[in-house]
Scaffold this motif. Sequence first.
Motif, mmCIF file in Angstrom:
data_model
loop_
_atom_site.group_PDB
_atom_site.id
_atom_site.type_symbol
_atom_site.label_atom_id
_atom_site.label_comp_id
_atom_site.label_asym_id
_atom_site.label_seq_id
_atom_site.Cartn_x
_atom_site.Cartn_y
_atom_site.Cartn_z
ATOM 1 N N LEU A 47 -1.053 -6.952 -9.860
ATOM 2 C CA LEU A 47 -2.022 -6.289 -10.727
ATOM 3 C C LEU A 47 -2.039 -4.794 -10.470
ATOM 4 C CD1 LEU A 47 -4.411 -6.463 -12.773
ATOM 5 C CD2 LEU A 47 -5.915 -6.651 -10.770
ATOM 6 N N GLN A 48 -2.096 -4.397 -9.188
ATOM 7 C CA GLN A 48 -2.205 -2.977 -8.882
ATOM 8 C C GLN A 48 -0.983 -2.203 -9.369
ATOM 9 O OE1 GLN A 48 -2.336 -5.530 -6.760
ATOM 10 N NE2 GLN A 48 -1.494 -5.052 -4.728
ATOM 11 N N ASP A 49 0.189 -2.809 -9.294
ATOM 12 C CA ASP A 49 1.395 -2.136 -9.767
ATOM 13 C C ASP A 49 1.346 -1.956 -11.284
ATOM 14 O OD1 ASP A 49 3.943 -0.966 -9.068
ATOM 15 O OD2 ASP A 49 4.881 -2.641 -10.109
ATOM 16 N N ALA A 50 0.924 -3.006 -11.986
ATOM 17 C CA ALA A 50 0.830 -2.918 -13.445
ATOM 18 C C ALA A 50 -0.203 -1.889 -13.870
ATOM 19 C CB ALA A 50 0.495 -4.291 -14.028
ATOM 20 N N VAL A 51 -1.352 -1.866 -13.208
ATOM 21 C CA VAL A 51 -2.415 -0.924 -13.553
ATOM 22 C C VAL A 51 -1.953 0.510 -13.319
ATOM 23 C CG1 VAL A 51 -4.701 -0.079 -12.865
ATOM 24 C CG2 VAL A 51 -4.320 -2.535 -13.188
ATOM 25 N N VAL A 52 -1.385 0.753 -12.140
ATOM 26 C CA VAL A 52 -0.919 2.104 -11.813
ATOM 27 C C VAL A 52 0.136 2.573 -12.805
ATOM 28 C CG1 VAL A 52 0.493 3.363 -10.137
ATOM 29 C CG2 VAL A 52 -1.518 2.088 -9.367
ATOM 30 N N CYS A 53 1.062 1.702 -13.143
ATOM 31 C CA CYS A 53 2.145 2.094 -14.052
ATOM 32 C C CYS A 53 1.635 2.333 -15.468
ATOM 33 C CB CYS A 53 3.240 1.039 -14.047
ATOM 34 S SG CYS A 53 4.166 0.984 -12.495
ATOM 35 N N ARG A 65 5.580 13.907 -13.701
ATOM 36 C CA ARG A 65 6.122 12.867 -14.561
ATOM 37 C C ARG A 65 5.523 11.509 -14.210
ATOM 38 N NH1 ARG A 65 8.303 15.810 -18.595
ATOM 39 N NH2 ARG A 65 7.635 13.809 -19.443
ATOM 40 N N ALA A 66 5.631 10.564 -15.152
ATOM 41 C CA ALA A 66 5.097 9.217 -14.954
ATOM 42 C C ALA A 66 5.708 8.551 -13.723
ATOM 43 C CB ALA A 66 5.338 8.370 -16.197
ATOM 44 N N THR A 67 6.994 8.780 -13.506
ATOM 45 C CA THR A 67 7.644 8.158 -12.328
ATOM 46 C C THR A 67 7.036 8.673 -11.033
ATOM 47 O OG1 THR A 67 9.357 9.855 -12.515
ATOM 48 C CG2 THR A 67 9.845 7.682 -13.446
ATOM 49 N N GLN A 68 6.720 9.965 -10.969
ATOM 50 C CA GLN A 68 6.087 10.516 -9.774
ATOM 51 C C GLN A 68 4.681 9.966 -9.589
ATOM 52 O OE1 GLN A 68 6.923 14.582 -11.294
ATOM 53 N NE2 GLN A 68 7.601 15.034 -9.207
ATOM 54 N N LEU A 69 3.951 9.847 -10.694
ATOM 55 C CA LEU A 69 2.602 9.290 -10.622
ATOM 56 C C LEU A 69 2.621 7.827 -10.208
ATOM 57 C CD1 LEU A 69 1.107 10.950 -13.811
ATOM 58 C CD2 LEU A 69 0.311 11.325 -11.474
ATOM 59 N N ARG A 70 3.598 7.083 -10.723
ATOM 60 C CA ARG A 70 3.718 5.673 -10.332
ATOM 61 C C ARG A 70 3.960 5.553 -8.831
ATOM 62 N NH1 ARG A 70 6.412 4.906 -15.480
ATOM 63 N NH2 ARG A 70 8.450 5.271 -14.550
ATOM 64 N N ASN A 71 4.877 6.344 -8.308
ATOM 65 C CA ASN A 71 5.174 6.284 -6.873
ATOM 66 C C ASN A 71 3.968 6.688 -6.043
ATOM 67 O OD1 ASN A 71 7.797 5.435 -7.337
ATOM 68 N ND2 ASN A 71 8.640 7.515 -7.349
ATOM 69 N N LEU A 72 3.236 7.698 -6.518
ATOM 70 C CA LEU A 72 2.025 8.133 -5.826
ATOM 71 C C LEU A 72 0.990 7.014 -5.798
ATOM 72 C CD1 LEU A 72 0.263 10.403 -4.589
ATOM 73 C CD2 LEU A 72 -0.393 11.013 -6.935
ATOM 74 N N GLY A 73 0.738 6.399 -6.955
ATOM 75 C CA GLY A 73 -0.236 5.312 -7.024
ATOM 76 C C GLY A 73 0.166 4.114 -6.179
ATOM 77 N N ARG A 74 1.448 3.776 -6.209
ATOM 78 C CA ARG A 74 1.924 2.650 -5.405
ATOM 79 C C ARG A 74 1.722 2.903 -3.918
ATOM 80 N NH1 ARG A 74 7.455 2.082 -8.967
ATOM 81 N NH2 ARG A 74 6.773 0.382 -10.357
ATOM 82 N N SER A 75 1.988 4.127 -3.485
ATOM 83 C CA SER A 75 1.830 4.421 -2.055
ATOM 84 C C SER A 75 0.360 4.352 -1.650
ATOM 85 C CB SER A 75 2.420 5.798 -1.730
ATOM 86 O OG SER A 75 1.669 6.839 -2.336
ATOM 87 N N LEU A 76 -0.527 4.814 -2.510
ATOM 88 C CA LEU A 76 -1.957 4.739 -2.203
ATOM 89 C C LEU A 76 -2.438 3.291 -2.142
ATOM 90 C CD1 LEU A 76 -3.293 7.655 -4.441
ATOM 91 C CD2 LEU A 76 -3.102 7.655 -1.948
ATOM 92 N N CYS A 77 -1.948 2.460 -3.063
ATOM 93 C CA CYS A 77 -2.317 1.036 -3.041
ATOM 94 C C CYS A 77 -1.786 0.339 -1.794
ATOM 95 C CB CYS A 77 -1.800 0.343 -4.299
ATOM 96 S SG CYS A 77 -2.674 0.795 -5.814
ATOM 97 N N ALA A 78 -0.596 0.727 -1.359
ATOM 98 C CA ALA A 78 -0.024 0.131 -0.153
ATOM 99 C C ALA A 78 -0.838 0.514 1.087
ATOM 100 C CB ALA A 78 1.426 0.575 0.012
ATOM 101 N N GLU A 79 -1.394 1.721 1.074
ATOM 102 C CA GLU A 79 -2.194 2.192 2.207
ATOM 103 C C GLU A 79 -3.586 1.576 2.219
ATOM 104 O OE1 GLU A 79 -2.331 6.392 1.684
ATOM 105 O OE2 GLU A 79 -0.158 6.644 1.862
ATOM 106 N N ASP A 80 -4.097 1.202 1.071
ATOM 107 C CA ASP A 80 -5.492 0.782 0.955
ATOM 108 C C ASP A 80 -5.612 -0.395 -0.017
ATOM 109 O OD1 ASP A 80 -8.206 0.506 0.794
ATOM 110 O OD2 ASP A 80 -8.622 2.547 0.107
ATOM 111 N N GLU A 81 -5.732 -1.608 0.528
ATOM 112 C CA GLU A 81 -5.816 -2.804 -0.315
ATOM 113 C C GLU A 81 -7.106 -2.868 -1.126
ATOM 114 O OE1 GLU A 81 -5.130 -6.547 1.455
ATOM 115 O OE2 GLU A 81 -2.986 -6.216 1.769
ATOM 116 N N VAL A 82 -8.102 -2.067 -0.735
ATOM 117 C CA VAL A 82 -9.353 -2.055 -1.483
ATOM 118 C C VAL A 82 -9.118 -1.620 -2.925
ATOM 119 C CG1 VAL A 82 -11.627 -0.956 -1.674
ATOM 120 C CG2 VAL A 82 -10.788 -1.701 0.547
ATOM 121 N N LEU A 83 -8.124 -0.766 -3.153
ATOM 122 C CA LEU A 83 -7.849 -0.309 -4.511
ATOM 123 C C LEU A 83 -7.550 -1.475 -5.446
ATOM 124 C CD1 LEU A 83 -5.735 2.985 -4.265
ATOM 125 C CD2 LEU A 83 -7.890 2.657 -5.485
ATOM 126 N N ALA A 84 -6.749 -2.431 -5.003
ATOM 127 C CA ALA A 84 -6.436 -3.590 -5.844
ATOM 128 C C ALA A 84 -7.704 -4.359 -6.189
ATOM 129 C CB ALA A 84 -5.424 -4.499 -5.141
#
Length: 263
Positions: A47-53, A65-84
């Motif tokens: 879910l978190q990957d789909a939402v971020v993308c 760019r969207a690719t940079q934002l996706r990578n940024l969001g993914r890294s934040l979600c990996a650091e903090d499961e509360v986001l999901a």
Amino acid sequence: GGALAGGGDPDVALVWGEVVEEALEQADHDPLVTPLVSAAVVSHRSLQDAVVCRVATQLDSPFLRATQLRNLGRSLCAEDEVLASRFAGDVRASTGSADMNTSPLMVLLFHKGFHAVTTHRIAHRLYLQGREELAFYLQSRNSGVFGADIHPAAEIGARFHLASGSGVVIGETCRIGDDVSIGDTVTLGGTGKAVGDRHPKLSNGVHIESGAAVLGNIVVGAHSRVTARSVVLKEVPPSSVASGVPAKIVGSSKDLNPPAEGP
């Protein structure tokens, strides 16, 4: 690719399962939506990957760019499961709100208020990490793309429903509890007469209707309701209805919509 459940919170997996199931049904029903649901849902693993993308695609700009934002969001979600968990809760809040009759898939794909809240949650994490330039950049993009001007320092609790995002302003020192719902063109701002901690505090279960303004470092008590186009300048007791310009207490919110019992 391949759609798998995501996150340690059981509700994250439940919401994701519902999104994927509906996406596959929609693709079978109308081949024209197959590319959309494939790119936005089926190709993701959580879910978190789909939402971020999904949000990154809409926030794309020549500067980030969207690719940079996706990578940024993914890294934040990996650091903090509360986001999901927050993403799943916000989807639930939107599908269960009185002003919407929609599904988790439709929220993820098209609901501007949900996208605005998601953008803020990412900006808020960046702000807490001291990455203020990126946080303020996302605030600016949030305002330009989704219509919501939310300071990245503002704290927003779980299961937050933003009706559309359009014209919403949430100030720097706002603190918003859990299960709060806000209509469009709502202002949670300052009076212009104070510095420091100068913005409203919304307790759990508060509902602010469209066009209302809550101004100053005041508390709106739990499960209270502020009616449309009201201007609140004084504290609102729990389970109250505030209405008017300036707002006065006109009744009890228990008479309108009793709060549901918690788990």
